[in-house]
Design a protein around this motif. Structure first.
Motif, mmCIF file in Angstrom:
data_model
loop_
_atom_site.group_PDB
_atom_site.id
_atom_site.type_symbol
_atom_site.label_atom_id
_atom_site.label_comp_id
_atom_site.label_asym_id
_atom_site.label_seq_id
_atom_site.Cartn_x
_atom_site.Cartn_y
_atom_site.Cartn_z
ATOM 1 N N LEU A 122 0.814 -1.190 0.000
ATOM 2 C CA LEU A 122 0.000 0.000 0.000
ATOM 3 C C LEU A 122 0.857 1.253 0.000
ATOM 4 C CD1 LEU A 122 -2.794 -1.143 2.448
ATOM 5 C CD2 LEU A 122 -2.913 -0.977 -0.017
ATOM 6 N N LYS A 123 2.106 1.077 0.318
ATOM 7 C CA LYS A 123 3.020 2.205 0.299
ATOM 8 C C LYS A 123 3.346 2.624 -1.135
ATOM 9 C CE LYS A 123 7.471 3.585 2.241
ATOM 10 N NZ LYS A 123 8.603 3.137 3.061
ATOM 11 N N TYR A 124 3.356 1.652 -2.066
ATOM 12 C CA TYR A 124 3.750 1.927 -3.436
ATOM 13 C C TYR A 124 2.609 1.799 -4.449
ATOM 14 C CZ TYR A 124 8.306 1.451 -1.292
ATOM 15 O OH TYR A 124 9.390 1.605 -0.467
ATOM 16 N N HIS A 125 1.516 1.178 -4.057
ATOM 17 C CA HIS A 125 0.392 0.958 -4.965
ATOM 18 C C HIS A 125 -0.909 1.409 -4.314
ATOM 19 C CE1 HIS A 125 3.012 -1.328 -7.589
ATOM 20 N NE2 HIS A 125 3.445 -1.978 -6.511
ATOM 21 N N LYS A 126 -1.844 1.898 -5.135
ATOM 22 C CA LYS A 126 -3.123 2.374 -4.602
ATOM 23 C C LYS A 126 -3.983 1.234 -4.073
ATOM 24 C CE LYS A 126 -3.611 6.497 -7.396
ATOM 25 N NZ LYS A 126 -4.461 7.227 -8.327
ATOM 26 N N ARG A 127 -3.906 0.086 -4.774
ATOM 27 C CA ARG A 127 -4.749 -1.055 -4.381
ATOM 28 C C ARG A 127 -3.976 -2.349 -4.525
ATOM 29 N NH1 ARG A 127 -10.483 -0.262 -7.218
ATOM 30 N NH2 ARG A 127 -9.720 -2.169 -8.106
ATOM 31 N N VAL A 128 -4.399 -3.336 -3.730
ATOM 32 C CA VAL A 128 -3.766 -4.653 -3.725
ATOM 33 C C VAL A 128 -4.851 -5.716 -3.757
ATOM 34 C CG1 VAL A 128 -2.385 -6.246 -2.322
ATOM 35 C CG2 VAL A 128 -1.779 -3.829 -2.412
ATOM 36 N N LEU A 129 -4.585 -6.806 -4.467
ATOM 37 C CA LEU A 129 -5.456 -7.974 -4.448
ATOM 38 C C LEU A 129 -4.725 -9.091 -3.720
ATOM 39 C CD1 LEU A 129 -7.879 -9.722 -5.278
ATOM 40 C CD2 LEU A 129 -6.712 -10.118 -7.466
ATOM 41 N N TYR A 130 -5.345 -9.594 -2.652
ATOM 42 C CA TYR A 130 -4.789 -10.696 -1.871
ATOM 43 C C TYR A 130 -5.622 -11.940 -2.161
ATOM 44 C CZ TYR A 130 -3.507 -13.560 2.139
ATOM 45 O OH TYR A 130 -3.081 -14.592 2.934
ATOM 46 N N VAL A 131 -4.996 -12.962 -2.727
ATOM 47 C CA VAL A 131 -5.700 -14.211 -3.059
ATOM 48 C C VAL A 131 -5.218 -15.294 -2.104
ATOM 49 C CG1 VAL A 131 -6.193 -15.907 -4.859
ATOM 50 C CG2 VAL A 131 -5.821 -13.506 -5.477
ATOM 51 N N ASP A 132 -6.166 -15.944 -1.436
ATOM 52 C CA ASP A 132 -5.863 -16.990 -0.463
ATOM 53 C C ASP A 132 -6.479 -18.290 -0.957
ATOM 54 O OD1 ASP A 132 -5.745 -18.718 1.731
ATOM 55 O OD2 ASP A 132 -6.009 -17.103 3.155
ATOM 56 N N ILE A 133 -5.613 -19.222 -1.345
ATOM 57 C CA ILE A 133 -6.062 -20.564 -1.766
ATOM 58 C C ILE A 133 -5.547 -21.518 -0.702
ATOM 59 C CG2 ILE A 133 -5.982 -22.320 -3.556
ATOM 60 C CD1 ILE A 133 -5.130 -20.072 -5.503
ATOM 61 N N ASP A 134 -6.444 -21.938 0.153
ATOM 62 C CA ASP A 134 -6.027 -22.695 1.328
ATOM 63 C C ASP A 134 -7.235 -23.458 1.842
ATOM 64 O OD1 ASP A 134 -4.954 -23.547 3.754
ATOM 65 O OD2 ASP A 134 -4.133 -21.593 4.267
ATOM 66 N N ILE A 135 -7.000 -24.481 2.618
ATOM 67 C CA ILE A 135 -8.120 -25.225 3.192
ATOM 68 C C ILE A 135 -8.866 -24.375 4.228
ATOM 69 C CG2 ILE A 135 -6.788 -26.346 5.022
ATOM 70 C CD1 ILE A 135 -8.479 -28.920 4.326
ATOM 71 N N GLU A 146 -8.586 -10.962 5.872
ATOM 72 C CA GLU A 146 -9.875 -10.359 5.538
ATOM 73 C C GLU A 146 -10.290 -9.347 6.612
ATOM 74 O OE1 GLU A 146 -13.627 -12.429 3.864
ATOM 75 O OE2 GLU A 146 -13.967 -12.238 6.028
ATOM 76 N N GLU A 147 -10.154 -9.725 7.866
ATOM 77 C CA GLU A 147 -10.548 -8.825 8.957
ATOM 78 C C GLU A 147 -9.716 -7.541 8.966
ATOM 79 O OE1 GLU A 147 -10.740 -8.674 13.835
ATOM 80 O OE2 GLU A 147 -10.680 -10.626 12.853
ATOM 81 N N ALA A 148 -8.440 -7.662 8.677
ATOM 82 C CA ALA A 148 -7.553 -6.495 8.691
ATOM 83 C C ALA A 148 -7.962 -5.447 7.658
ATOM 84 C CB ALA A 148 -6.112 -6.934 8.447
ATOM 85 N N PHE A 149 -8.566 -5.891 6.553
ATOM 86 C CA PHE A 149 -8.893 -4.972 5.462
ATOM 87 C C PHE A 149 -10.389 -4.914 5.148
ATOM 88 C CE2 PHE A 149 -4.529 -6.481 4.742
ATOM 89 C CZ PHE A 149 -3.873 -5.263 4.850
ATOM 90 N N TYR A 150 -11.221 -5.371 6.070
ATOM 91 C CA TYR A 150 -12.665 -5.510 5.848
ATOM 92 C C TYR A 150 -13.380 -4.189 5.586
ATOM 93 C CZ TYR A 150 -16.879 -8.413 6.217
ATOM 94 O OH TYR A 150 -18.034 -9.114 5.954
ATOM 95 N N THR A 151 -12.791 -3.084 6.030
ATOM 96 C CA THR A 151 -13.471 -1.787 5.903
ATOM 97 C C THR A 151 -12.777 -0.850 4.911
ATOM 98 O OG1 THR A 151 -12.239 -0.847 7.764
ATOM 99 C CG2 THR A 151 -14.366 -1.903 8.260
ATOM 100 N N THR A 152 -11.865 -1.356 4.099
ATOM 101 C CA THR A 152 -11.156 -0.503 3.150
ATOM 102 C C THR A 152 -11.331 -0.989 1.718
ATOM 103 O OG1 THR A 152 -9.025 0.488 2.559
ATOM 104 C CG2 THR A 152 -8.969 -1.759 3.425
ATOM 105 N N ASP A 153 -11.295 -0.053 0.787
ATOM 106 C CA ASP A 153 -11.360 -0.399 -0.629
ATOM 107 C C ASP A 153 -9.970 -0.440 -1.257
ATOM 108 O OD1 ASP A 153 -10.738 2.281 -0.650
ATOM 109 O OD2 ASP A 153 -12.408 2.887 -1.912
ATOM 110 N N ARG A 154 -8.938 -0.384 -0.448
ATOM 111 C CA ARG A 154 -7.568 -0.418 -0.960
ATOM 112 C C ARG A 154 -7.024 -1.831 -1.092
ATOM 113 N NH1 ARG A 154 -3.531 3.252 1.359
ATOM 114 N NH2 ARG A 154 -2.530 2.746 -0.613
ATOM 115 N N VAL A 155 -7.619 -2.787 -0.367
ATOM 116 C CA VAL A 155 -7.200 -4.186 -0.458
ATOM 117 C C VAL A 155 -8.433 -5.039 -0.698
ATOM 118 C CG1 VAL A 155 -6.147 -6.145 0.748
ATOM 119 C CG2 VAL A 155 -5.248 -3.834 1.099
ATOM 120 N N MET A 156 -8.404 -5.793 -1.793
ATOM 121 C CA MET A 156 -9.471 -6.768 -2.044
ATOM 122 C C MET A 156 -8.925 -8.129 -1.630
ATOM 123 S SD MET A 156 -11.504 -7.827 -5.483
ATOM 124 C CE MET A 156 -12.950 -6.817 -5.196
ATOM 125 N N THR A 157 -9.720 -8.862 -0.870
ATOM 126 C CA THR A 157 -9.337 -10.217 -0.482
ATOM 127 C C THR A 157 -10.242 -11.200 -1.203
ATOM 128 O OG1 THR A 157 -10.795 -10.185 1.468
ATOM 129 C CG2 THR A 157 -8.517 -9.496 1.795
#
Length: 88
Positions: free
Chosen positions: A1-14, A21-32
């Motif tokens: 977030l320091k260098y980019h306006k938005r980030v996409l975090y993809v979690d492929i896991d059991i 998700e909780e850390a970024f639940y209220t922001t539009d800067r990170v999509m999970t």
């Protein structure tokens, strides 16, 4: 977030990526986007209806999965979902 306006975090896991998700639940800067086993399984979070809140509404994508999914079935789910996410 320091260098980019938005980030996409993809979690492929059991397990659902509830901490990220909780850390970024209220922001539009990170999509999970989380693809995970769902139901009677730890941590029990990650319903498809969990979509974020406030500025982060629609920036949390959960794709709960059941047991028995093979690689081809996962690919048939993952590709179109991620294509749509990247399109929007």
């Amino acid at each position: 977030l320091k260098y980019h306006k938005r980030v996409l975090y993809v979690d492929i896991d059991i397990h659902h990526g509830d901490g990220v998700e909780e850390a970024f639940y209220t922001t539009d800067r990170v999509m999970t986007a989380s693809f995970h086993k769902y139901g009677d399984f730890f941590p029990g979070s990650g319903a498809y209806t969990d979509i974020g809140t406030k500025e982060g509404k629609y920036y949390s994508v959960n794709f709960p999965l059941k047991d028995g999914l093979d690689d081809m079935s996962f690919e048939n789910i993952y590709k179109p979902v991620m294509s749509k996410i990247m399109e929007v």
